[in-house]
Motif scaffolding. Sequence first.
Motif, short mmCIF file in Angstrom:
data_model
loop_
_atom_site.label_atom_id
_atom_site.label_comp_id
_atom_site.label_asym_id
_atom_site.label_seq_id
_atom_site.Cartn_x
_atom_site.Cartn_y
_atom_site.Cartn_z
N SER A 82 41.99 7.76 -25.01
CA SER A 82 41.78 6.39 -24.04
C SER A 82 41.05 6.69 -22.90
O SER A 82 40.39 6.03 -22.22
CB SER A 82 43.36 6.21 -23.89
OG SER A 82 44.05 5.76 -25.05
N ARG A 87 39.88 3.86 -20.74
CA ARG A 87 41.38 2.98 -20.78
C ARG A 87 42.12 3.63 -20.06
O ARG A 87 43.29 4.15 -20.96
CB ARG A 87 41.31 2.54 -22.36
CG ARG A 87 40.14 1.80 -22.80
CD ARG A 87 40.47 1.28 -24.32
NE ARG A 87 41.11 2.26 -25.05
CZ ARG A 87 40.28 3.15 -25.79
NH1 ARG A 87 38.87 2.96 -25.49
NH2 ARG A 87 40.69 4.23 -26.61
N ARG A 88 42.32 3.72 -18.66
CA ARG A 88 43.31 4.83 -18.04
C ARG A 88 44.61 4.03 -18.30
O ARG A 88 45.63 4.71 -18.14
CB ARG A 88 42.51 4.96 -16.73
CG ARG A 88 43.80 5.99 -16.03
CD ARG A 88 43.09 6.47 -14.72
NE ARG A 88 41.71 7.15 -15.09
CZ ARG A 88 41.48 8.43 -15.19
NH1 ARG A 88 42.78 9.27 -15.16
NH2 ARG A 88 40.59 9.02 -15.47
N GLU A 90 46.09 2.44 -20.53
CA GLU A 90 46.50 2.66 -21.83
C GLU A 90 46.77 3.92 -21.90
O GLU A 90 48.04 4.32 -22.35
CB GLU A 90 45.40 2.02 -22.93
CG GLU A 90 45.91 2.51 -24.20
CD GLU A 90 44.69 2.22 -25.15
OE1 GLU A 90 44.26 3.37 -25.93
OE2 GLU A 90 44.20 1.25 -25.36
N GLU A 456 31.68 -1.97 -25.33
CA GLU A 456 31.76 -2.90 -24.23
C GLU A 456 30.31 -2.95 -23.47
O GLU A 456 29.72 -1.85 -23.11
CB GLU A 456 33.01 -2.49 -23.36
CG GLU A 456 34.19 -2.49 -24.33
CD GLU A 456 35.29 -1.89 -23.19
OE1 GLU A 456 36.19 -2.34 -23.05
OE2 GLU A 456 35.20 -0.42 -23.23
N GLU A 460 32.01 -6.19 -19.28
CA GLU A 460 33.45 -5.88 -19.63
C GLU A 460 33.98 -4.60 -18.91
O GLU A 460 35.28 -4.64 -18.50
CB GLU A 460 33.47 -5.86 -21.15
CG GLU A 460 33.18 -7.20 -21.80
CD GLU A 460 32.94 -6.88 -23.29
OE1 GLU A 460 33.28 -7.91 -24.11
OE2 GLU A 460 32.40 -5.80 -23.64
N GLU A 464 37.36 -4.73 -16.73
CA GLU A 464 38.42 -3.84 -17.07
C GLU A 464 38.77 -3.00 -15.82
O GLU A 464 40.17 -2.52 -15.58
CB GLU A 464 37.95 -2.87 -18.33
CG GLU A 464 39.31 -1.68 -18.84
CD GLU A 464 38.59 -0.96 -19.68
OE1 GLU A 464 39.73 0.12 -19.94
OE2 GLU A 464 37.73 -1.24 -20.36
N GLU A 468 42.43 -2.77 -13.89
CA GLU A 468 43.14 -1.46 -13.84
C GLU A 468 43.58 -1.16 -12.42
O GLU A 468 44.80 -0.76 -12.05
CB GLU A 468 42.42 -0.16 -14.32
CG GLU A 468 42.98 1.15 -14.03
CD GLU A 468 41.86 2.03 -14.59
OE1 GLU A 468 42.28 3.31 -14.11
OE2 GLU A 468 40.92 1.82 -15.19
#
Length: 472
Positions: A82, A87-88, A90, A456, A460, A464, A468
């Motif tokens: 992640s 995707r921190r 997550e 991405e 995107e 995100e 976040e």
Amino acid sequence: MRNRFTSSYIDGPIGSTMLRTACSMLAGTLAISGYNIADTWFVSSLGTDQLAAMGFTFPVIMLIGCVYRGLCVGVMTPTAHSLGGGRRPEAARLVTSGLMLMMLASLAIGTAGALTIEPTFRLCGAGSNVMTYIVQYMLIWYFGSFTGTLGMAGNDLLIAAGDSFTASMLMLFGLGLNVLLDPLFIFGWCGFPVMGIAGAALATVISQAVCGIVALRLLYSRHRLIASPRIPRDTLGKAWKTIIRFAVPATLGMLLMPIGSAVITRIVASFGDAAVAATAAASRLEVVAFIFPMALGIALMPMVAQNYGARRFDRINQCRRFAMRFAGGFLLTMAVIYFFAAPYVVGWFSKDPEVQRIMILYLRIVSFGFAAVEIHRFSGFFFTGCGRPAAAAFLNALRVVVFLVPFSLLALWAGSLVLVFWARLAADLLAGGIACYAARRMTRNLPEEPFGKPQETPAEFQAEAVNESAEL
């Protein structure tokens, strides 16, 4: 979103990043074994029975440690995926869910272990003269084992986040604190009550607790990897399922190592006490050759996992080539050193000519498989980091179950101790060669889109990042 720690794994030069990380982890690698050395040294002053009790606790603690280490791998690997993918949030949910799972597992294991101390250690051959000391030590260790779990997980997650130097310094600090607390609790220095062997367990638990708290604080404040514990039930269930998918194969693979060692020790015991003493001493000396490659390997799996999450398959292949070549060159050099230095160093361990003779044979034969052993281990890291933990467990089973134990049994049947050493070398070379080929084939054939979705776009990524920031 990536920070400066994560970007070093994703964007930094492969060779210098890996070597710098290995150097920063060197102190931590030495500190890992320092806990047992320090406790054993202080407890040895209490008497033979107390020292024997410590000896009985090591195999049980090692087996339980394999379970905890497997859970750490289960949390660390998907977290690194992640982080590599940016995707921190997550990753934070995975870390928080994983810590909750590890707490529950350690409490369950600790409670079950505390209730079965005497029957467990009687099966191990402990007599009534040492059982009292075993109970004193293990009661504290079992109920405090969650602190060791948190410390282990905290350090692994700092490494997964790219903060290897801090993790190494925490390990070193924990060792120093343990050495400071041991005499206070064991002998009652500075007005503390005299606790004997129980004091060694308490010193370990406290030092691990301090390191665990510091590591978790850094994960929360510096890396933003601790989320709210109020996680929806379905999200928690999915996270635990992901963690267990990695943890179970990792645990099984690790358990094979001590089991295989126990079988080989039993085979060697058929050739007499001198053979057991010589191989035990030589195996301790063998570990010295692996200190720096082990430090390199500690950060290898999270580095591979982050690049897998970032879809940087070119960097994974570069990591593989560098790691395998480094392990091969370094450990072949160590093998040559061991071959020529063996007659001079065995005298440090024993004055018995027979023990020295067997040690020299062991070091001169087995050392030429060191490179294959480390290549085999690194290959497992590549499979786990690339989301294939079952393949890594299979490689461990291949070495121990398919090659090492059968070859050693054939040597026993032939009645030759030297053939046992050659059997170990053959098993290492075959397993290492197969693992290297498998890892090379796997990394060169990684799918272009492992997550089943297109890359991405910058827009995107920006959206995100906004989401976040709002969540944090």
